[in-house]
Design a protein around this motif. Structure first.
Motif, short mmCIF file in Angstrom:
data_model
loop_
_atom_site.label_atom_id
_atom_site.label_comp_id
_atom_site.label_asym_id
_atom_site.label_seq_id
_atom_site.Cartn_x
_atom_site.Cartn_y
_atom_site.Cartn_z
N GLY A 1 -41.33 -52.22 20.62
CA GLY A 1 -42.12 -53.25 21.30
C GLY A 1 -43.07 -53.95 20.37
O GLY A 1 -43.69 -54.94 20.74
N SER A 2 -43.21 -53.43 19.13
CA SER A 2 -44.13 -53.95 18.10
C SER A 2 -45.54 -54.08 18.64
O SER A 2 -46.27 -55.02 18.31
N GLY A 3 -45.94 -53.11 19.48
CA GLY A 3 -47.29 -53.13 20.02
C GLY A 3 -48.36 -53.03 18.95
O GLY A 3 -49.45 -53.57 19.12
N ALA A 4 -48.04 -52.34 17.84
CA ALA A 4 -49.02 -52.21 16.76
C ALA A 4 -49.44 -53.58 16.24
O ALA A 4 -50.63 -53.86 16.05
N LEU A 5 -48.46 -54.45 16.03
CA LEU A 5 -48.76 -55.79 15.52
C LEU A 5 -49.37 -56.67 16.61
O LEU A 5 -50.20 -57.53 16.31
N LYS A 6 -48.96 -56.46 17.86
CA LYS A 6 -49.54 -57.23 18.95
C LYS A 6 -51.03 -56.91 19.10
O LYS A 6 -51.86 -57.80 19.29
N VAL A 7 -51.34 -55.62 19.03
CA VAL A 7 -52.75 -55.21 19.10
C VAL A 7 -53.52 -55.78 17.92
O VAL A 7 -54.65 -56.26 18.05
N LEU A 8 -52.91 -55.73 16.73
CA LEU A 8 -53.54 -56.29 15.53
C LEU A 8 -53.83 -57.78 15.72
O LEU A 8 -54.91 -58.27 15.37
N ALA A 9 -52.87 -58.51 16.28
CA ALA A 9 -53.04 -59.95 16.48
C ALA A 9 -54.21 -60.26 17.39
O ALA A 9 -54.99 -61.19 17.13
N VAL B 1 -58.76 -54.61 25.88
CA VAL B 1 -58.10 -55.83 26.35
C VAL B 1 -56.84 -56.06 25.51
O VAL B 1 -55.79 -56.45 26.04
N SER B 2 -56.95 -55.80 24.20
CA SER B 2 -55.79 -55.97 23.32
C SER B 2 -54.66 -55.02 23.68
O SER B 2 -53.50 -55.41 23.78
N THR B 3 -54.99 -53.72 23.87
CA THR B 3 -53.95 -52.73 24.15
C THR B 3 -53.32 -52.96 25.53
O THR B 3 -52.10 -52.83 25.69
N THR B 4 -54.13 -53.29 26.52
CA THR B 4 -53.58 -53.49 27.87
C THR B 4 -52.76 -54.77 27.96
O THR B 4 -51.71 -54.80 28.60
N THR B 5 -53.24 -55.84 27.31
CA THR B 5 -52.47 -57.08 27.30
C THR B 5 -51.20 -56.90 26.48
O THR B 5 -50.15 -57.48 26.80
N SER B 6 -51.27 -56.09 25.42
CA SER B 6 -50.08 -55.77 24.63
C SER B 6 -49.03 -55.11 25.51
O SER B 6 -47.85 -55.46 25.46
#
Length: 474
Positions: free
Chosen positions: A190-198, A209-214
């Protein structure tokens, strides 16, 4: 009898792997696949080509199981998510096509190395440095804050406060999301690591907010890649079904734990997971290839654990010492009064949450469980023996199974058909979720987000219907 016991134990192994991946994925916004793929390949000896395909489907389970809670509690910002999945779905299509080229040209070791390096590169200093405060250091809103309405108000049960937040540099978040989508398609995560980073670093949004929206976005990205992986035949129905069940259970536990842990604790869990798995994948794929580093699997685990521990301990003490006198004033800056959503938004929050909860969780998991029971009871599915269904190396080729075969099998209560139906429902849920948001934005007369949601639907349509036909007739 011994064969049946072995097959049952194998099923329990995959379910347990899914529970661990779902739990950690929900806590860190990773989507589960980033944990599940290494677990399947490194510890359960599943070929990475099938581990990534199965992890993609299970990633949707994490998204459905977690996002149903996050959307209802308004921790996930669906508007920000919709604005960014235009990038992740585009990247996922490119990444999936690249993955197919890599696998067909026997360059699988490259996937291991890239996987590990991506995880390690995600541990960037800005992300770790921000573990010194609960909420991000405030930045002045920029043009994108207003244009894309990158703000919201939410309640944090761990901090016991309402706080207002706003994002900046949408363009930077979008570019990182494009790369995240590419990595999702290439690696089957899911590339959540990079989504959270973004969102956390690039757009200066709070970690939760980053982790839940990810988690909200991960399902849409994985559905894009998963559709193409299904067509390429890279999804093992048995492994995907077992891990999806486990991930659904694990993600439900993780979402409830997230409500009561702080942003700092979540961030350190996030960094620790990436450090260990990153080193382990590099050792497995790159240095372990062709005897470059001739060490056993246990020795690789030990080396990876040692290196990861050194990184975590070093970073923790450096930043704890550096900022031990620093007062966290972010809470007082961001604290706000409760704010209720509009009538249309509230209606669609409830619809989306129920869709994810009942469609993405209960219906799909029921079909997967019933399908597994029937497969073991009958010893086969769609005329394929049980041993072949369980063994990923024998390849139950999903690209050769038509929708009509699945439907006819469902009418006969065929176990494999019911499993495939459950997996197809999981892939369909994110598509329906985007369509619902499109309807919502039309009703709100929100032109910008209507266009953004439409672009995402077009990308999904390309991945599910158009590209398979073009590739087939190439």
């Amino acid at each position: 009898m011994m064969s049946l016991v072995f097959n049952l134990l194998r099923m329990l192994e995959f379910i347990l792997a899914g529970i661990v991946a779902g739990l950690l994925g929900a806590l860190a916004g990773l989507g589960g696949g980033v944990v599940l793929t290494p677990v399947l390949t490194l510890f359960l000896s599943v070929p990475i080509i099938y581990a990534t395909g199965s992890a993609l489907v299970s990633t949707i389970s994490t998204s459905a199981g977690s996002a149903s809670v996050y959307v209802r509690r308004r921790l996930a910002n669906d508007r920000i998510g919709i604005s960014l999945v235009t990038a992740t779905t585009t990247g996922a299509i490119i990444g999936s096509l690249t993955a197919n080229y890599v696998y067909t040209h026997h360059l699988t070791w490259i996937i291991y190395v890239i996987f590990g390096l991506v995880l390690l590169a995600s541990i960037v200093p800005p992300t770790v440095q921000r573990s010194t405060c609960e909420l991000p250091p405030p930045r002045n809103p920029d043009w994108s804050t207003k244009a894309f309405r990158l703000y919201g108000v939410c309640y944090d049960p761990a901090l016991k406060i309402w706080y207002r937040y706003w994002g900046v540099r949408w363009w930077l978040g979008w570019l990182i999301m494009l790369f995240a989508g590419f990595i999702s398609g290439l690696l089957g995560i899911g590339s959540g690591a990079l989504k959270v980073l973004a969102m956390d670093w690039g757009m200066n949004l709070p970690m939760k907010v980053s982790t839940t929206t990810s988690n909200f976005m991960i399902g849409v990205t994985a559905a894009t890649s998963g559709s193409l992986y299904w067509f390429f035949g890279y999804i093992s129905p048995f492994i995907a079904a077992c891990t999806a069940i486990g991930v659904l259970l694990g993600s439900r536990i993780g979402t409830r734990m997230l409500m009561y842990v702080t942003n700092r604790q979540v961030r350190w869990v996030f960094v620790a997971i990436l450090a260990y798995l990153g080193f382990r994948m590099v050792l497995r794929g790159g240095l372990g290839r062709e005897g470059v580093l001739p060490i056993t699997s246990m020795e690789r685990n030990i080396v990876a654990a040692i290196f990861a521990s050194i990184i975590i301990i070093s970073l923790y003490f450096v930043f704890t010492y550096k900022y031990k006198e620093t007062q966290d004033i972010t809470l007082s800056i961001y604290q706000a009064q409760p704010e209720n959503p509009g009538r249309i938004e509230l209606k669609f929050i409830n619809i989306t949450s129920n869709l994810l909860k009942y469609g993405g969780v209960f219906i799909s998991i029921a079909l997967l469980v019933i399908g597994l029971i029937l497969i073991f009871a009958h010893g086969s599915g769609l005329g394929i023996p049980l041993n072949k269904i369980i063994d990923p190396s024998s390849r139950v080729d999903t690209s050769m199974i038509t929708i009509m075969e699945v439907i006819n099998g469902d009418l006969r209560l065929d176990g494999l058909s019911l499993m495939l139906t459950g997996l197809l429902i999981l892939i369909a849920i994110p598509v329906i979720m985007v369509a619902l948001n499109l309807i919502r934005f039309i009703m709100e007369r929100d032109t910008l987000y209507t266009v953004l949601a439409a672009i995402t639907l077009v990308n999904l349509f390309l991945a599910i219907f158009v590209l398979p036909i073009l590739i087939l007739h190439k």
